[in-house]
Motif scaffolding. Structure first.
Motif, PDB file in Angstrom:
ATOM      1  N   ARG A  73      96.963 -10.236 -13.677  1.00 48.76           N
ATOM      2  CA  ARG A  73      96.514  -9.271 -12.677  1.00 48.76           C
ATOM      3  C   ARG A  73      96.406  -7.894 -13.313  1.00 48.76           C
ATOM      4  NH1 ARG A  73      94.186 -11.651  -8.641  1.00 48.76           N
ATOM      5  NH2 ARG A  73      94.594  -9.867  -7.259  1.00 48.76           N
ATOM      6  N   GLY A  74      95.459  -7.088 -12.798  1.00 53.10           N
ATOM      7  CA  GLY A  74      95.244  -5.743 -13.310  1.00 53.10           C
ATOM      8  C   GLY A  74      95.056  -4.762 -12.167  1.00 53.10           C
ATOM      9  N   VAL A  75      94.994  -3.488 -12.512  1.00 51.24           N
ATOM     10  CA  VAL A  75      94.920  -2.433 -11.499  1.00 51.24           C
ATOM     11  C   VAL A  75      93.826  -1.434 -11.854  1.00 51.24           C
ATOM     12  CG1 VAL A  75      96.154  -0.520 -10.394  1.00 51.24           C
ATOM     13  CG2 VAL A  75      97.366  -2.656 -10.913  1.00 51.24           C
ATOM     14  N   ALA A 112      91.990  -9.572 -10.441  1.00 49.81           N
ATOM     15  CA  ALA A 112      92.121 -10.457 -11.599  1.00 49.81           C
ATOM     16  C   ALA A 112      91.883  -9.689 -12.890  1.00 49.81           C
ATOM     17  CB  ALA A 112      91.139 -11.613 -11.487  1.00 49.81           C
ATOM     18  N   ALA A 113      92.818  -9.816 -13.837  1.00 51.93           N
ATOM     19  CA  ALA A 113      92.736  -9.048 -15.081  1.00 51.93           C
ATOM     20  C   ALA A 113      91.589  -9.494 -15.974  1.00 51.93           C
ATOM     21  CB  ALA A 113      94.056  -9.155 -15.843  1.00 51.93           C
ATOM     22  N   ASP A 114      91.255 -10.790 -15.953  1.00 53.08           N
ATOM     23  CA  ASP A 114      90.255 -11.276 -16.890  1.00 53.08           C
ATOM     24  C   ASP A 114      88.839 -10.824 -16.543  1.00 53.08           C
ATOM     25  OD1 ASP A 114      90.056 -12.895 -14.653  1.00 53.08           O
ATOM     26  OD2 ASP A 114      89.756 -14.756 -15.782  1.00 53.08           O
ATOM     27  N   SER A 163      95.800  -1.095 -15.862  1.00 53.45           N
ATOM     28  CA  SER A 163      96.538  -2.357 -15.886  1.00 53.45           C
ATOM     29  C   SER A 163      97.814  -2.257 -16.706  1.00 53.45           C
ATOM     30  CB  SER A 163      95.644  -3.468 -16.429  1.00 53.45           C
ATOM     31  OG  SER A 163      94.485  -3.606 -15.639  1.00 53.45           O
ATOM     32  N   GLY A 164      97.754  -1.577 -17.839  1.00 51.05           N
ATOM     33  CA  GLY A 164      98.919  -1.481 -18.696  1.00 51.05           C
ATOM     34  C   GLY A 164     100.021  -0.615 -18.140  1.00 51.05           C
ATOM     35  N   VAL A 199     104.508  -6.710  -5.202  1.00 51.79           N
ATOM     36  CA  VAL A 199     105.133  -5.467  -5.640  1.00 51.79           C
ATOM     37  C   VAL A 199     104.382  -4.936  -6.848  1.00 51.79           C
ATOM     38  CG1 VAL A 199     107.227  -4.432  -6.595  1.00 51.79           C
ATOM     39  CG2 VAL A 199     107.411  -6.144  -4.784  1.00 51.79           C
ATOM     40  N   LEU A 200     104.099  -3.638  -6.838  1.00 48.33           N
ATOM     41  CA  LEU A 200     103.557  -2.939  -7.998  1.00 48.33           C
ATOM     42  C   LEU A 200     104.605  -1.951  -8.469  1.00 48.33           C
ATOM     43  CD1 LEU A 200     100.877  -4.030  -6.647  1.00 48.33           C
ATOM     44  CD2 LEU A 200      99.759  -2.042  -7.660  1.00 48.33           C
TER      45      LEU A 200
END
Length: 308
Positions: free
Chosen positions: A12-14, A72-74, A98-99, A145-146
């Motif tokens: 997962r990414g942001v 989705a991170a990909d 994301s990082g 949770v983030l």
């Protein structure tokens, strides 16, 4: 110790969208009503093609300074690029962060108490140095949770939560019937209502225009949904995602997510999600003939939240 578990996702990414136009910018692009997302309420939605077919799904969280898109991170770079095409003169700042974030699922009998959340879907609150919210699709899925990446899982463990594996989360998700992005919805093919977005709170029919709105509305009001994503019980060797489901040699659907039974291998059966043709399902129920996928028998069942 709380009777609840957490799993930290590695897929997962942001995306962060800040600036005074952040809500109005997204409002004309995505399926749900962005204006209903507040500090106390998270949302779920999708970005579609102009023809109303699925591209990306996401959770949306307001921080007071920005909107955070958890996705989705990909495919996050591709999604970010699509959003940037529509920026034009909007007063926003966009970045992939994301990082900077840990994204976790929290579930179990005491999950909401551990996070100090009410049990209604989408309810959001601060947690440790980050944010927590009840899954906006269905409260039985638990919460998400983030947390800042530097915080690590310590805050989750301090709340009495126990780490668990991805399969435990996926068993809960598929048993409820919740899609997980492109794993369960074919990109540029799936219509949102086939994946339960109306019942799961992922589309708003009163918000006005957005990308792909016309087909989504027409599908609803003309009753054009011919397939549905639904949970399946798998008896036999687990079929690979994408395996065709057949009824007497005729195409009846396609397997999407699969997960083995708890404690069992791929030969011991399991559960999953499948896109099922409703006419074939009716035929199977009338005839008693099995639906098969590879060497396995699959038994679809209608989620308790579904209205079809």
């Amino acid at each position: 110790m709380a009777n609840a578990y957490f799993h930290i996702f590695d897929d997962r990414g942001v995306i962060r969208i800040a600036g005074e136009d952040r809500a109005s910018f997204l409002q004309g692009l995505v399926s749900n009503d962005v204006l209903k997302v507040t500090l106390d309420r998270a949302g779920y939605g999708a970005f579609l093609t102009a023809q109303g077919k699925f591209l990306y799904d996401f959770f949306l969280i307001e921080t007071g300074e920005a909107l955070l898109i958890e996705t989705a991170a990909d495919r996050i770079e591709e999604f970010f690029g699509k959003l940037r095409l529509y920026k034009l003169r909007s007063k926003i700042e966009m970045s992939i962060e994301s990082g900077d974030w840990i994204v976790a699922a929290v579930f179990g009998a005491d999950a909401f108490d551990a996070l100090n959340l009410p049990g209604d879907r989408g309810a959001a609150s601060g947690f440790a140095e980050g944010l927590a919210f009840v899954d906006p699709r269905h409260a039985d899925a638990g919460a998400r949770v983030l947390l800042p990446e530097v915080a690590g899982p310590a805050a989750l463990e301090a709340a009495g939560l126990k780490p668990t594996d991805r399969a435990a989360y996926d068993r809960r998700r598929v048993s409820i019937g919740l899609p997980d992005g492109a794993k369960d919805m074919a990109v540029e093919k799936t219509v949102l209502l086939e994946a339960g977005f109306e019942e799961l709170g992922g589309v708003d029919f009163d918000k006005g225009c957005y990308m792909g709105q016309e087909l989504t509305a027409r599908t609803k009001y003309r009753g054009l949904v011919k397939r549905r994503l639904m949970p399946i019980i798998i008896n036999g060797p687990l079929p690979a995602p994408g395996t065709e489901i057949t009824l007497g040699g005729r195409e009846a659907g396609e397997v999407r997510s699969v997960v083995a039974n708890n404690g069992g291998g791929s030969e011991g059966g399991g559960m999953g999600l499948a896109m099922i043709r409703l006419n074939r399902l009716d035929e199977a129920l009338r005839s008693g003939d099995p639906l098969t996928a590879g060497e396995a028998t699959v038994i679809p069942h209608k989620p308790d939240w579904a209205t079809f």
